[in-house]
Design an enzyme around this catalytic site. Structure first.
Site, PDB file in Angstrom:
ATOM      1  N   HIS A  89       0.714  -0.921  -0.107  1.00 55.45           N
ATOM      2  CA  HIS A  89      -0.501  -0.038  -0.262  1.00 55.45           C
ATOM      3  C   HIS A  89       0.777   1.380  -0.088  1.00 55.45           C
ATOM      4  O   HIS A  89       0.547   2.208  -0.800  1.00 55.45           O
ATOM      5  CB  HIS A  89      -0.826  -0.107   1.303  1.00 55.45           C
ATOM      6  CG  HIS A  89      -2.256   1.205   1.229  1.00 55.45           C
ATOM      7  ND1 HIS A  89      -2.308   1.006   2.535  1.00 55.45           N
ATOM      8  CD2 HIS A  89      -2.320   2.192   0.434  1.00 55.45           C
ATOM      9  CE1 HIS A  89      -3.678   2.566   1.902  1.00 55.45           C
ATOM     10  NE2 HIS A  89      -3.312   2.559   1.483  1.00 55.45           N
TER      11      HIS A  89
ATOM     12  N   GLU B 119       2.363   1.843  -3.163  1.00 52.88           N
ATOM     13  CA  GLU B 119       1.239   2.344  -4.784  1.00 52.88           C
ATOM     14  C   GLU B 119       1.185   3.816  -4.568  1.00 52.88           C
ATOM     15  O   GLU B 119       1.100   4.604  -5.242  1.00 52.88           O
ATOM     16  CB  GLU B 119       0.230   1.321  -4.293  1.00 52.88           C
ATOM     17  CG  GLU B 119      -1.151   2.039  -5.079  1.00 52.88           C
ATOM     18  CD  GLU B 119      -2.042   2.519  -4.149  1.00 52.88           C
ATOM     19  OE1 GLU B 119      -2.278   3.682  -4.048  1.00 52.88           O
ATOM     20  OE2 GLU B 119      -2.638   1.543  -3.659  1.00 52.88           O
ATOM     21  N   HIS B 120       0.989   4.127  -3.209  1.00 55.66           N
ATOM     22  CA  HIS B 120       1.428   5.673  -2.645  1.00 55.66           C
ATOM     23  C   HIS B 120       2.505   6.042  -3.750  1.00 55.66           C
ATOM     24  O   HIS B 120       2.501   7.063  -4.036  1.00 55.66           O
ATOM     25  CB  HIS B 120       1.307   6.380  -1.246  1.00 55.66           C
ATOM     26  CG  HIS B 120      -0.012   6.153  -0.961  1.00 55.66           C
ATOM     27  ND1 HIS B 120      -0.475   7.085  -0.509  1.00 55.66           N
ATOM     28  CD2 HIS B 120      -1.286   5.699  -0.542  1.00 55.66           C
ATOM     29  CE1 HIS B 120      -1.931   6.999   0.236  1.00 55.66           C
ATOM     30  NE2 HIS B 120      -2.280   5.395  -0.056  1.00 55.66           N
TER      31      HIS B 120
ATOM     32  N   GLU C 235       4.943   9.150   2.884  1.00 57.54           N
ATOM     33  CA  GLU C 235       3.382   8.414   2.356  1.00 57.54           C
ATOM     34  C   GLU C 235       3.319   7.829   3.376  1.00 57.54           C
ATOM     35  O   GLU C 235       2.463   6.748   3.837  1.00 57.54           O
ATOM     36  CB  GLU C 235       4.002   7.628   1.267  1.00 57.54           C
ATOM     37  CG  GLU C 235       4.087   8.977   0.084  1.00 57.54           C
ATOM     38  CD  GLU C 235       2.424  10.128  -0.143  1.00 57.54           C
ATOM     39  OE1 GLU C 235       1.505   8.932   0.219  1.00 57.54           O
ATOM     40  OE2 GLU C 235       2.847  10.763  -0.524  1.00 57.54           O
TER      41      GLU C 235
ATOM     42  N   GLU D 173      -4.308   6.858   7.024  1.00 59.57           N
ATOM     43  CA  GLU D 173      -5.268   6.403   6.179  1.00 59.57           C
ATOM     44  C   GLU D 173      -5.941   5.356   6.972  1.00 59.57           C
ATOM     45  O   GLU D 173      -7.339   4.446   6.969  1.00 59.57           O
ATOM     46  CB  GLU D 173      -5.326   6.423   4.540  1.00 59.57           C
ATOM     47  CG  GLU D 173      -6.053   5.108   3.607  1.00 59.57           C
ATOM     48  CD  GLU D 173      -5.214   5.038   2.373  1.00 59.57           C
ATOM     49  OE1 GLU D 173      -4.471   5.356   1.615  1.00 59.57           O
ATOM     50  OE2 GLU D 173      -6.088   3.889   2.099  1.00 59.57           O
TER      51      GLU D 173
ATOM     52  N   ARG E 201     -38.343  -9.347 -12.582  1.00 57.50           N
ATOM     53  CA  ARG E 201     -39.240 -10.146 -14.073  1.00 57.50           C
ATOM     54  C   ARG E 201     -38.827  -9.404 -14.877  1.00 57.50           C
ATOM     55  O   ARG E 201     -38.825  -9.685 -16.005  1.00 57.50           O
ATOM     56  CB  ARG E 201     -39.759 -10.890 -13.734  1.00 57.50           C
ATOM     57  CG  ARG E 201     -39.743 -12.483 -12.758  1.00 57.50           C
ATOM     58  CD  ARG E 201     -40.130 -12.680 -12.193  1.00 57.50           C
ATOM     59  NE  ARG E 201     -42.074 -13.283 -12.853  1.00 57.50           N
ATOM     60  CZ  ARG E 201     -43.197 -13.028 -12.957  1.00 57.50           C
ATOM     61  NH1 ARG E 201     -43.495 -13.324 -11.341  1.00 57.50           N
ATOM     62  NH2 ARG E 201     -44.151 -13.354 -12.934  1.00 57.50           N
TER      63      ARG E 201
HETATM   64 ZN   LIG Z   1      -4.044   4.350   0.817  1.00 59.21          ZN
END
Ligand SMILES: [Zn+2]
Length: 1070
Positions: free
Chosen positions: A152, A155-156, A230, A252, A695
């Protein structure tokens, strides 16, 4: 996460059946429990994501409207013969790619070619189709070994500068200055995805290049400060103060770990998979994140962010050879490595017997704690991957059991009265092995066992008795409709296909199979027709659930002290850290803190900024996107028609003016809407009614819609009944809408009671997960009538109303029932009605007679009285206390009241403030997950908001500094151009036909003309630096007169009130 409430536009069953068709749940599941995905860029989502919070029932017209994503389900193997359609493989060959397979995918009218890059083994799926909304994605397998959150944080971090783009955040530059229709990144439990999309080819390739450079050559692996920013770091402003933890991911995840549903999802996943990578949290546990070292972080990148471990996706109407040419420039720089062996996910072996886990979660002190337990049963369905035919049947079973309010497992659990709301996501097949989870929250301590028993007996019962033929037909129609419509909302279709394909491809399975649903669907249908549904579904329930020993029961207990205990534990660690440091260490740490802040607050040099490719203003169309609209009348009722190609689907909205409703009844409106769809008529109980909707149609929903209107005192306030069906079933659609509006009986006290407790549970969840939304609604309610109405129907006032109502249902049901009748009487009449239709010309014409019949059946009112709702909340600063480790801080004022006149430049400027000043100060140096601003051009309210914010008063200081920031700003032409282009990207965001017809109707309701749209566009395009200075004067009002609302922890509020005595009026709600 809460999508804009306004967009509750599909049927109530949408969220449930969305899962069947949208296994990936990507655009909404950053914070959903299982599987876990992180979405970095909070503000990417401004435009169309779940985090861009729109005050309930409000809308910002210049932006787009989306509907929840749906996509099609997976399907079994049926290889198509390879077809060579053109000679492009020669070029591919020269560029170093070997063609593995080429197939036509009829379901999405595409040709798909799978290549392997010879030198590195990177795999590439190249999909050609006539969709202009082009999509690129690169995905790495990134299984973590611990809960430090490496994937994570990486990723940042990779989006914070790279070899070719050596600036602080090229990603943010793209946000500011590109026409992207999608730009984001997600971390799953075992993979990390980097997708982008654009309809403009030049823009698209710019985005692709920035992303490729970012993942392969990021600066973060050499730059410790990015890791600190980060991930995590110790912050010490001066040696006399206390040390704190800071970091974007750290905060976060603190937010994630403050939400009981999220905690439950994490515990469930980890307990189901104790022996493989899913047994840890790829997002990062705040207690473990500070254990991560920079060396581990660098190693992880070196190992896994490598072409040998990559799967790459291209989709759209661009040139296939160009795609490979761009890729070869990057891939050729690498040699093969062994990452793809090391990143393989090992399957979890099945247990021999069930397991039970009891955990505590942080709860508030309010309410009866005894009734706040949660219990969830989870099964790991198999220790090896299932074939696609079985997966499809399981997905179907999931819809049958849980897909709509009428589905038996969902209905029986809620009707039992043992809990407030369902937890657990049903069947999930996004990870290597599928799981099934179901449970209840809001359960009394003594009833835990009863819930477990009820789940087991209901499942046994379903296995023994099977499902109603009507239920089977309704699920089948819902599924087929959804496949045919392929409505992914604002989510690019190509991305939804990519995520489906990746779901198998990532485990080295065939990436084509999940795209081809037609044949397996037909064979499942045939099997049901031949053998009966019981023969198909009962063995599945028995084998995978009832007789499966791998069952994990999770019980969660509320603990009002957990939040402060966690906080105290963190303090203690930090105190020890400080105590162990020498004076020199502390001075050094303070210096490091300063240095990091200085770096964060120093703008990138212009030459670095210029490296990020951008379009020029000449690439931008001068006219707004045109949506055809014909305004007509049938028997005196306005009918809007939008002639658009919809693949034979009819989209219809029936809109009623709400202005005749007494204001005391407003808070009852959301439950009124739910009752219409979920209470049943004289002839049909609600199960039959829902089956009939399933339906005959693609879904019906009813919801309120409220906004201020610029230049008017009175708000625009409506109830919308929204439905869709195949055009051949237009008559059924209008009959059903009529039946819902007129025939539903408000007599079922027990069901109504359930609605109340479900709504309460939902509101409490929102308060923890989307506190910024709650704060925004509260501020709006203090500033204008439309805001007040919305808050009555979806804010703190609504939650308070629900608490009173819960008791009243038992004591005075007759009065509630007659109030519901009164709402119906005041709303539904021809006089306040408007019809909006979207379909192609032929289908529009055919629909007319059914509209006429529908209108004939509507009651007439002799006089349409409008009542005055002149109400607002008192404009005092408020702090809402919740059990949380991170805050949501808002400040807002009406800038029209200062004399500001709307100009298109306001869109450019507010976007710029969000992407620069607030991003840098609230997120990057403040450590919050997000900081942004919003200008509601209808009401004139300009608001600042922060999201998962460790600060409170400090964030307010940042807000107050905005005007000076604008005044001191020196904008060069490049920056200004980027800001304009980025704004046009928002204004022109990609819309499917239903969304186009819907936005056009909203503009009509708010009196926004085509001339005005053109004028705003010209103003946007000609925005100058002078406009920025002028806007500074307007938003100075927010600093001076703005009202503040914070949703925050008890300690932070106390500290704030100590720092500024009586600043906040304190309100406890949880
Ligand atoms: Zn994040």
């Amino acid at each position: 996460m809460d999508r804009a409430v306004l967009l509750r536009s599909l049927s109530c069953s949408t969220t449930a059946y969305r899962k069947l068709f949208f296994r990936t749940r990507s655009s909404s599941s950053c914070f959903s429990s299982i599987p876990h995905k992180q979405k970095k860029p909070f503000r990417v989502l401004n435009k169309n994501g779940p985090l861009r919070w729109v005050p309930p029932h409000h809308f910002n017209l210049i932006r787009s409207f989306s509907v929840p994503p749906q996509a099609v389900s997976t399907s079994p193997i049926h290889p198509s013969p390879p077809v060579d359609l053109d000679g492009s493989h020669d070029i591919a060959d020269k560029l170093g790619f070997e063609k593995i397979s080429e197939q036509m995918i009829e379901e999405c009218k595409s040709k798909a070619v799978l290549y392997k890059h010879r030198k590195t083994g990177a795999e590439v799926m190249s999909v050609s189709t006539d969709d202009e909304n082009k999509v690129f994605g690169i995905v790495f397998r990134t299984p973590p070994k611990d809960s430090t959150g490496i994937p994570h944080i990486l990723e940042h971090s990779v989006l914070c500068g790279s070899r070719k783009y050596p600036l602080k955040e090229p990603f943010v530059e793209l946000l500011k200055g590109s026409l992207h229709t999608f730009l984001n990144a997600f971390t799953y439990p075992d993979r990390t995805c980097y997708p982008v999309a654009s309809t403009n080819t030049k823009d698209f390739y710019n985005l692709v290049d920035v992303y490729l450079d970012a993942v392969f050559f990021p600066k973060c692996v050499e730059d410790f400060q990015t890791f600190q920013q980060e991930g995590w770091h110790y912050e010490l402003n001066n040696p006399a103060e206390e040390i704190t933890y800071k970091g974007v991911v750290f905060n976060e995840m603190k937010g994630v770990y403050s939400q009981p549903d999220n905690i439950l999802g994490r515990i469930s996943q980890q307990a189901l998979f104790p022996d493989n990578t899913y047994g840890v949290d790829s997002g990062g546990d705040p207690q473990d994140i500070p254990k991560l070292t920079f060396d581990e972080f660098k190693d992880f990148h070196r190992k896994y962010y490598h072409p040998s471990n990559a799967r790459i996706w291209f989709y759209g109407d661009d040139d296939q050879n160009e795609r490979l040419r761009i890729l070869s420039e990057y891939l050729d720089l690498f040699d093969a490595n062994s990452a793809s062996n090391e990143s393989k996910v090992e399957p979890q072996k099945l247990f021999s017997g069930p397991v039970r886990v009891v955990e505590k979660y942080p709860a508030g002190e309010g309410g009866d704690l005894k009734k706040k337990h949660m219990v969830c049963l989870n099964w790991l369905l198999s220790d090896e991957p299932l074939d696609l035919q079985t997966e499809l049947a399981l997905g179907f079973l999931d819809h049958l059991m849980l897909g709509t309010p009428a589905s038996p497992l969902r209905r029986i659990l809620l009707e039992s009265g043992l809990g407030d709301a369902i937890v657990g996501g049903g069947i999930e097949d996004e990870l290597l092995q599928p799981q099934f989870s179901i449970g209840l929250k809001g359960v009394s301590e003594d009833d835990i066992k009863k819930v477990e028993e009820l789940i087991m007996t209901t499942l046994k019962d379903l296995a023994e008795k099977g499902f109603d033929p009507e239920a089977i037909e309704a699920s089948m129609n819902t599924i087929e409709f959804s496949l045919r419509e392929n409505n992914t909302g604002s989510f690019p279709r190509g991305l939804s296909l990519m995520l489906r394909s990746i779901g198998k491809w990532i485990y080295d399975r065939d990436p084509f199979e999940p795209l081809k649903y037609e044949k397996p669907l037909q064979s499942l249908k045939a099997q049901i027709a031949e053998e009966g549904s019981k023969a198909v579904f009962s063995p599945l329930i028995e084998k995978f659930i009832l007789n499966n020993p791998h069952r994990v029961t999770i019980e969660m207990q509320p603990d009002p002290e957990k939040a402060s205990r966690d906080e105290a534990a963190e303090r203690e660690i930090l105190e020890k850290v400080k105590a162990s440091m020498t004076e020199e260490d502390l001075a050094e740490l303070a210096r490091g803190t300063q240095e990091l802040r200085l770096k964060q607050e120093t703008p990138d040099p212009p030459e670095a900024l210029r490296t990020v490719p951008s379009l020029s203003l000449n690439d931008i169309p001068r006219e707004p996107i045109h949506v055809p609209m014909e305004v007509g009348e049938i028997d005196g009722v306005k009918v809007l028609r939008h002639d658009l190609f919809t693949n034979d689907v009819l989209y219809a909205e029936v809109v009623f003016n709400m202005r005749s409703l007494k204001k005391e009844l407003l808070p009852l409106v959301p439950l009124f809407c739910q009752s219409l769809l979920e209470m049943g008529t004289k002839d049909m109980d609600f199960v039959q009614l829902n089956q009939l909707i399933g339906r005959k149609t693609g879904g019906i929903s009813v919801y309120p819609l409220t906004s201020s209107v610029r230049g008017q005192k009175d708000p625009c306030s409506h109830i919308v009944a929204r439905g869709k069906a195949m055009a051949g079933r237009a008559e059924d659609l209008f009959n059903l809408v009529n039946c819902i509006l007129q025939d539903v009986q408000f007599t079922d006290q027990q069901r109504f009671k359930q609605f109340v407790s479900q709504s309460k549970a939902r509101m409490e969840n929102r308060l923890r997960g989307s506190g910024h939304g709650i704060a925004a609604a509260r501020m709006d309610a203090k500033l204008n009538v439309a805001g007040w109405i919305s808050e009555q129907m979806g804010g703190i006032s609504y939650l308070e109303y629900l608490e009173v109502l819960e008791k009243k249902v038992d004591q005075d049901w007759d009065e509630i029932s007659s109030s519901l009748e009164e709402i119906r009487r005041s709303l539904f009449s021809r006089e306040g009605c408007l019809i909006n239709l979207t379909a192609d010309g032929k289908n529009l014409t055919n629909t007319e007679k059914y509209v006429t019949k529908f209108l004939d059946l509507l009651p007439r009112m002799t006089s349409m009285e409008t009542t005055s709702w002149n109400a607002q909340l008192s404009p005092v600063n408020e702090a809402i206390v919740i059990p949380t480790q991170v805050n949501y801080v808002g400040k807002a004022a009406n800038i029209y009241e200062t004399g500001y006149q709307l100009n298109g430049s306001a869109y450019v400027i507010s976007k710029y403030i969000g992407n620069t000043w607030l991003w840098d100060r609230v997120r990057v140096s403040g450590g919050a997950y997000g900081g942004f601003c919003d200008f509601d051009t209808h009401s004139g309210v300009f608001s600042y908001l922060s999201y998962r914010d460790p600060n409170l008063l400090k964030t307010l200081e940042v807000y107050d500094g905005t005007a000076s920031f604008l005044r001191e700003l020196e904008l060069d032409d490049d920056t200004l151009t980027k800001a304009i282009i980025g704004t046009i990207g928002d204004v022109d965001s990609y819309q499917l036909p239903d969304a186009k017809g819907y936005s056009s109707m909203l503009r009509y309701l708010l009196g926004i003309t085509e001339e005005e749209r053109q004028k705003r566009r010209e103003e946007i395009l000609s925005t100058s630096s002078k406009d920025f200075k002028e806007f500074a004067d307007a938003i100075e009002a927010v600093k001076d007169k703005g009202v503040v609302v914070a949703v925050a922890s008890v300690d932070d509020i106390a500290a704030a009130n100590e720092g500024r005595p009586d600043f906040f009026q304190v309100k406890r709600v949880l």
